[in-house]
Design an enzyme around this catalytic site. Structure first.
Site, short mmCIF file in Angstrom:
data_model
loop_
_atom_site.label_atom_id
_atom_site.label_comp_id
_atom_site.label_asym_id
_atom_site.label_seq_id
_atom_site.Cartn_x
_atom_site.Cartn_y
_atom_site.Cartn_z
N GLU B 119 0.84 -1.20 0.00
CA GLU B 119 0.00 0.00 0.00
C GLU B 119 0.88 1.26 0.00
OE1 GLU B 119 -2.16 0.72 3.61
OE2 GLU B 119 -3.76 1.82 2.59
N LYS B 196 -9.68 2.38 -2.31
CA LYS B 196 -9.86 1.77 -0.99
C LYS B 196 -11.27 1.99 -0.46
CE LYS B 196 -7.37 1.88 3.48
NZ LYS B 196 -6.06 2.27 4.04
N CYS B 233 -5.66 -2.64 2.43
CA CYS B 233 -5.38 -2.49 3.86
C CYS B 233 -6.57 -2.73 4.80
CB CYS B 233 -4.73 -1.12 4.12
SG CYS B 233 -3.91 -1.06 5.75
#
Lengths: 389, 389
Positions: B119, B196, B233
């Site tokens: 990430e 994300k 994440c």
């Protein structure tokens, strides 16, 4: 015992110490020390006399200003069957009652508030055989069968909520069967029941031959000591099952199971699923599995190309408790009967939710919308293809 | 390195052997032996010269009659930043490019087909500071920023799909920022991007200060080598995020992350979440985390009552790959740069689905119905109370 390692914990504790053990514990369990809670001498004596393990761990929370601590002592019991499976059903059941009664009484004397037994605890896991006779005779009424009456008495005696997972005979609906957890209050009343939502069709688990997917939704039982739910066995592979119990307010979700090890078994997933559920839903979970091998008179095959055989197992025990922050305690043995006790502060659930914000960041509206589209028979998955230049 | 254990694997391999090691591997990883794949001598030389680890494992499937094997070689890279964070941004970025380029080239020479970086791989994890200046200058166009151009060239050179997670500047929408994974084809074209979906608000992860929840849904990218998706994440804590990638046909889901250890960190969950996702969705997952401590000029607090400080970390690395049956390989180091390669037979996904029936037993209609009710502001949880006799 058949060359089975006693537990992953035994392997670790026999070989690691000092810094390595501390680091291992931190990375694997989530804390350097296990916060073991003392057991009464009388309980230790009983565990020696009757040959079962007993151990307790604490899961504390921060002290809050507005809410007092909500300390609840939970227990889970794992055990093997007692008599050969070709003995009369009533004798098989009575022998299990006799053995488990001692462990339940020990839990009661330890002050356990909420106790959960393993899946179909009062019978062998005969589903491997696909035979209906005589096994279906193990089924009982959830409300007033002999097992519920037996458990009710012990629950009232020790003011202990007991979750009793059995094979249910539903006489009000054409005598059908269900895989059901009966929740009995500290007064000995049946609070309610939950029927297994997800039924396996894998290996020796021919359960779909015997009963159907549960029709009781995702009930949470408001007991004197806290709100509990029961995710029965195969439901642990289904994240939405766990999630709905959370949405309904469960503070502790028990996962009574019967699952086997070996090279193609579920053992390496056992630490994963109930623990992931605790993390993502921010509640306590307790995973419970039976122990031992179970032998059946008629031979059966396992759908894996191997010869017919008589034995189902080994069930690998390893029952454990996990906190809402994902910290877990060591498991019970892989091979022996046992009582695992957890001293939980239920305030931890909300403290973890406040810290992680998993519930607030979950975007449930997005997923209800997306999943409802998936249900469409003509669903077009969201796939992106390369546009060649 | 700062008293950090190199890895859980090092602890185990330094202390266990023979039967104990075999049993440990079976219970923890899901197989007795790790099926290590040989690495080229030239790659070993490079890893020594440039001080990164390299290791490869195989995840085979059964041979099928109708479908040929679908062998895909994937790679994941974990690394630390290079220059101090008070150096000019262009120099910081160039130094990371220079270091990571060598590892990408090694992956290319090993014949990796699909490579995923960590990430925000081209920058320090500055979100701890809550400062906008100068950090937002790390943001770039996903389609034609310098990082995408740099990666495209390497992708085309090695015919390798590369997933490049960066901070995206969206110039077509008021200059807003996104945490974005850019998927670049083996021809060097941008196939597409994913933003994300779930943004943390916990500890030093003040990411909600910088960017919002993604608006790209759950895209699956049809690459030359297989269908892939990216769960960035914090999305690893959200089971529905993983699930939707599965419904959209993902065969491999990468989880590029930046997450920290220590006593209150996420390290003990690292083995749980990407692995649970692999199990319940029956696809491959790869979890990737950076390494090292990152120091910032301005001091900042962590919302935990502790004094202000300058350092964020340690990021514990430990990147790993998990198969759809939940079997995983050992992780990379907790502290060192590394390239982890997996040789996957993608046929395994459907083989596991056929065996476990998780998809057929998931009762999605039940949950769409239940979850849509949960969305109601007046939702009444399904709670069962005791009826006192």
């Amino acid at each position: 015992m058949d060359g089975e390692a006693n537990s992953l914990e035994t392997i670790i504790n026999n070989n690691l110490n000092g810094y390595d053990l501390e680091q291992y514990n931190r990375i694997y369990y989530g804390r350097r020390n296990h916060l073991e809670v003392p057991i009464k001498e009388s309980s230790k004596d009983k565990s020696e006399e009757f040959d079962f393990d007993i151990i307790a761990y604490s899961f504390p929370a921060k002290i809050e200003q507005i809410r007092p601590a909500r300390i609840v002592k939970i227990g889970v019991i794992q055990h093997s069957i007692v008599l050969p499976t070709d003995q009369p059903i009533s004798l098989q059941k009575a022998a299990i009652f006799e053995k488990v009664k001692v462990i339940i009484e020990t839990a009661g004397e330890e002050g356990v508030n909420i106790l959960c037994l393993q899946e179909l605890w009062n019978m062998p896991m005969f589903v491997a055989t696909r035979e209906k006779h005589p096994w279906c005779e193990f089924a009982e009424s959830a409300e007033n069968g002999p097992t519920t009456r037996f458990i009710s008495e012990l629950a009232a005696k020790y003011s202990m909520v007991i979750v009793s997972p059995i094979l249910e005979r539903d006489e009000n609906h054409s005598d059908i069967l269900w895989n059901t957890a009966v929740v009995i209050s500290d007064n000995g009343n049946v609070i309610g029941k939950h029927r297994k939502n997800h039924v396996p069709r894998v290996g020796d688990f021919n359960e779909s031959t015997y009963y159907m997917e549960g029709n009781t939704g995702h009930p949470v039982f408001a007991t004197r000591y806290g709100k509990i739910a029961v995710n029965i066995c195969f439901g642990r592979h289904h994240v939405l099952n766990w999630m709905m119990f959370g949405h309904n307010g469960a503070e502790i979700v028990f996962n009574p199971s019967a699952t086997v090890g070996g090279d193609t078994g579920s053992e390496y997933m056992w630490n994963i699923e109930a623990r992931n559920a605790a993390i993502t839903n921010c509640y306590f979970t307790a995973a419970i599995n039976r122990v031992g091998n179970e032998r059946f008179k008629s031979e059966f095959t396992s759908g894996d190309g191997m010869p017919a055989h008589h034995s189902f197992g080994p069930f690998y025990g390893s029952s454990y408790i996990c906190a809402p922050d994902g910290v877990r305690c060591p498991g019970l043995s892989r091979t022996r009967d046992g009582l695992l006790i957890g001293v939980l502060d239920l305030n931890l659930n909300r403290q973890v939710r406040d810290r992680t914000c998993y519930q607030m960041t979950q975007r449930l509206d997005l997923y209800v919308n997306s999943l409802s589209k998936v249900l469409d028979i003509d669903y077009k998955p969201q796939v992106v293809y390369e546009k060649r230049k």
